[in-house]
Design an enzyme around this catalytic site. Structure first.
Site, PDB file in Angstrom:
ATOM      1  N   GLU A  50     -10.628  -7.971  13.825  1.00 16.88           N
ATOM      2  CA  GLU A  50      -9.421  -7.468  14.499  1.00 16.88           C
ATOM      3  C   GLU A  50      -8.840  -6.234  13.811  1.00 16.88           C
ATOM      4  O   GLU A  50      -7.637  -6.112  13.620  1.00 16.88           O
ATOM      5  CB  GLU A  50      -8.353  -8.563  14.626  1.00 16.88           C
ATOM      6  N   GLU A  91      -7.901   6.657  23.766  1.00 19.65           N
ATOM      7  CA  GLU A  91      -7.748   5.267  24.175  1.00 19.65           C
ATOM      8  C   GLU A  91      -8.527   4.318  23.268  1.00 19.65           C
ATOM      9  O   GLU A  91      -8.045   3.243  22.910  1.00 19.65           O
ATOM     10  CB  GLU A  91      -8.198   5.084  25.625  1.00 19.65           C
ATOM     11  N   HIS A 100     -16.565 -11.900  15.745  1.00 12.41           N
ATOM     12  CA  HIS A 100     -15.308 -12.430  16.269  1.00 12.41           C
ATOM     13  C   HIS A 100     -15.595 -12.946  17.671  1.00 12.41           C
ATOM     14  O   HIS A 100     -15.853 -12.170  18.589  1.00 12.41           O
ATOM     15  CB  HIS A 100     -14.233 -11.338  16.307  1.00 12.41           C
ATOM     16  N   PRO A 137      -9.463 -21.228  24.499  1.00 18.07           N
ATOM     17  CA  PRO A 137     -10.051 -22.574  24.458  1.00 18.07           C
ATOM     18  C   PRO A 137     -10.699 -22.989  25.770  1.00 18.07           C
ATOM     19  O   PRO A 137     -11.550 -23.892  25.772  1.00 18.07           O
ATOM     20  CB  PRO A 137      -8.839 -23.476  24.136  1.00 18.07           C
ATOM     21  N   ASP A 154     -14.388 -14.990  12.605  1.00 14.29           N
ATOM     22  CA  ASP A 154     -13.413 -15.790  13.327  1.00 14.29           C
ATOM     23  C   ASP A 154     -14.145 -16.332  14.546  1.00 14.29           C
ATOM     24  O   ASP A 154     -14.327 -15.628  15.533  1.00 14.29           O
ATOM     25  CB  ASP A 154     -12.220 -14.916  13.732  1.00 14.29           C
ATOM     26  N   PHE A 197      -0.587 -23.820  16.986  1.00 14.30           N
ATOM     27  CA  PHE A 197      -1.880 -24.330  16.525  1.00 14.30           C
ATOM     28  C   PHE A 197      -1.988 -24.190  15.013  1.00 14.30           C
ATOM     29  O   PHE A 197      -1.760 -23.112  14.461  1.00 14.30           O
ATOM     30  CB  PHE A 197      -3.040 -23.585  17.177  1.00 14.30           C
TER      31      PHE A 197
END
Length: 644
Positions: free
Chosen positions: A380, A417, A490, A495, A538, A602
């Protein structure tokens, strides 16, 4: 907005039905309208909130309340009048009508008895609770509509009404045996303090402590982040602890009838409860940080006491046996939290200044450099953050070279961008390693290259719409010449897409095997079992997921629950497996960390470091965060931890 219940309800504030018993403010046979509450005929201007004086004469548990039309604490002008002012005052008036013992329970019982089966009647829980769908695993018991805690599913109720009982203290049993409560009424009693242990009732959505004798409230109430209503009408409170600023979901803060300062009361009356809470949050003091995380020494299972003697500091060097020469590698995996995701909307419990990139980036840098790892796997990271900050700062501070790729969507964007697109980066110390090869894996594109996956509609509708990536590199130790593969990825976050994560895991492992065979200097079918491999990332997957099962056990059956009814070629017809023998989670030796993600919604493990156990051993691990500190915070990020 204040909650209303039932259909065609014309009363603006219905959580407090009017009581016709003694002690009511309006002894009327009909509910008073909002306008009449605000402008009684005897007083064209409604009494100012925070201007009440109340005396408590305990007659059968009923408190007699009177309101004065003057304010001895703060002067409020007519300019204060507005929707927040009106709601605060009208809500307080209805609160004052609930002084009879067990008022809410009795009213609900009366409604239940008098309503016909065809009437859209309200049960006790319906009347008291509005939207509690944010609570995990909501369950309904047969014949009721109460919401019970997933920690205590045997209970068919979750509301406790102890109002109007003349209580002087609360029993400790309340916060030990009633953790499932979602609503607690302790209004119209003689309480002078609230126990800090109320913070254990973490499922509370409504807490009503109005019409007591409270001069303070415990700062620990700030841990009750599920609260929608905190009602403290008609007490003796002049200051609220700034720790209540973490109550980011609070919709109603009832303070009318308390000697609150004019500055704070003005915020509440002019801007509302959310603004009041935000003001507390932004002005809260930053407490002491937790102790530094300690390294945990991991010993091999077959290491006996005789071998452990080598680490005894009191032995003479001549008596110590030399350890055989080995290469040691330290690896860190860290999700930075992309700045465009670090918003007040997502992390309402965090002060806005602590979410700012100028503040967070320095904490991120300090936290990572403190570990002094050989290899860093970060997720990230926005392209602009990598190019303008991380790349040069890590090179200057730690001698790291790096490789970075943004998510696939960046390919379709302009140069400006794409700088806001996040991705993955791997940093490695040039004093230790040189880069031999690297590879970018785009899961969506790779899925299209497989004939069996390309034929599946689910691939196009679910996998292709996610632009997650992985990076893998081959490093060579400058001194020893030994090589290691490091991968960083990542996975998709949602979920509801467990199937997509499982597909991504399968593709990742296949791609790592091919990468090793392509670039490692030993060209054989068993190459994947010969070179040390570390996989960081992750994975957005808990230890009970199909992703964890695949990585740890080497295979997943074709009908795994995470696939659902989706079709993914050979994955769902033959199953999934990999040939990276004996992959092991680095933290599995201690049963995984308590969490790698810590937010009110969470708390659990989503991030891992995997390694090939036949070529690598775990020597030590970075330990968990101090539990005493965790008991005082609602979640990350916060002023001490820059990421979630």
């Amino acid at each position: 907005m204040y909650p209303t219940y039932g259909k065609n309800n014309n009363t603006a504030f219905t959580r407090y039905p009017l009581s016709l018993g003694s002690g009511t403010i309006f002894p009327s046979s009909k509910p008073a309208s909002l306008s009449s509450l605000l402008q009684p005929s005897s007083n064209p201007t409604p009494p100012s909130p925070f201007a009440s004086s109340h005396t408590s004469d305990n007659h059968n548990g009923i408190s007699q309340l009177t309101t004065s039309g003057t304010n001895t604490t703060t002067t409020m002008t007519d300019s204060v009048a507005g929707p927040h002012y009106e709601r605060q005052y009208a809500y307080a008036q209805k609160s004052r009508q609930s002084s009879s013992p067990h008022h809410h329970a009795r009213t609900a019982a009366l409604v239940a008895r008098t309503s016909s089966s065809t009437t859209n009647s309200l049960t006790f829980n319906q009347q008291a609770q509005y939207d509690l769908t944010n609570r995990p695993n909501n369950k309904k018991s047969a014949g009721t509509t109460c919401t019970t805690s997933n920690h205590n599913d045997d209970n068919s109720w979750s509301i406790l009404d102890m109002g109007g009982m003349g209580l002087n203290n609360l029993t400790p049993v309340l916060t030990t045996d009633y953790l499932f409560l979602t609503v607690l009424y302790i209004n119209h009693n003689n309480l002078t303090t609230l126990p800090s242990s109320l913070s254990k009732l973490t499922h509370l959505a409504i807490l009503d402590a109005s019409s007591n004798r409270l001069s303070t409230v415990p700062k620990e109430l700030g841990l009750l982040v599920q609260l929608k209503e905190l009602l403290l009408f008609d007490n003796e409170i002049s200051v609220l602890p700034t720790e209540l600023g973490t109550l980011y979901q609070l919709e109603t803060l009832g303070l009318e009838g308390n000697p609150i300062s004019s500055d704070m009361s003005k915020i509440l009356l002019e801007q509302g409860s959310a603004a009041f809470i935000a003001n507390l949050k932004e002005n809260a003091e930053v407490g002491m940080p937790p102790p530094q995380r300690e390294m945990i020494r991991v010993l091999d299972e077959d290491e006996d006491e005789e071998e452990e003697v080598k680490f005894d500091e009191h032995l003479d060097k001549k008596d110590k046996k030399e350890d055989p020469p080995t290469d040691k590698l330290s690896v860190l995996s860290y999700n930075v939290l992309c700045q465009k995701y670090a918003t007040i909307q997502a992390y309402g419990y965090t002060p806005s200044w602590a979410l700012g990139w100028d503040y967070r980036k320095e904490l991120v840098m300090t936290e990572i450099l403190r570990c002094n790892s050989d290899v860093l796997c970060l997720q990230e990271i926005e392209m602009s953050q990598f190019e303008d900050f991380f790349r040069d700062r890590f090179q200057e501070a730690g001698g790291y070279e790096s490789i970075f790729f943004p998510k696939s969507r960046a390919k379709t964007m302009t140069d400006d961008e794409r700088r806001s697109v996040d991705g993955c980066a791997i940093f490695y110390k040039t004093s230790r390693f040189k880069l031999v090869a690297h590879h970018l894996l785009e899961y969506g594109q790779k899925a299209l290259q497989r004939t069996d996956l390309k034929e599946s509609e689910d691939t196009f509708n679910r996998v292709m719409t996610k632009d997650n990536i992985a990076i893998m590199i081959l490093l060579e130790d400058i001194k020893s010449g030994s090589r290691v593969v490091v991968a960083n990825s990542h996975f998709h976050w949602d979920p509801q897409f467990a199937d997509v994560k499982l597909v991504q895991a399968g593709i990742l492992l296949e791609e790592i095997e091919q990468f090793i065979q392509k670039h490692h200097h030993h060209h054989s079918s068993s190459t994947a079992n010969m070179i040390p491999t570390v996989i960081c990332g992750d994975f957005n997957s808990t230890p009970d997921s199909g992703v964890y099962e695949l990585l740890s056990k080497g295979s997943v059956k074709q009908n795994h629950d995470d696939f659902g009814d989706h079709i993914y070629g050979h994955y769902t017809s033959k199953g999934l497996k990999h040939h990276l023998s004996s992959l092991k989670s680095a933290y599995s030796s201690i049963g995984e960390l308590p969490f790698t993600n810590y937010t009110p919604r969470f708390k659990g493990v989503l991030d891992y470091i995997w390694y090939t156990a036949d070529t690598l051993d775990t020597v030590s691990l970075l330990g968990p965060i101090d539990p005493d500190y965790l008991n005082k915070v609602v979640g990350f990020p916060n002023p001490h931890f820059p990421s979630e």
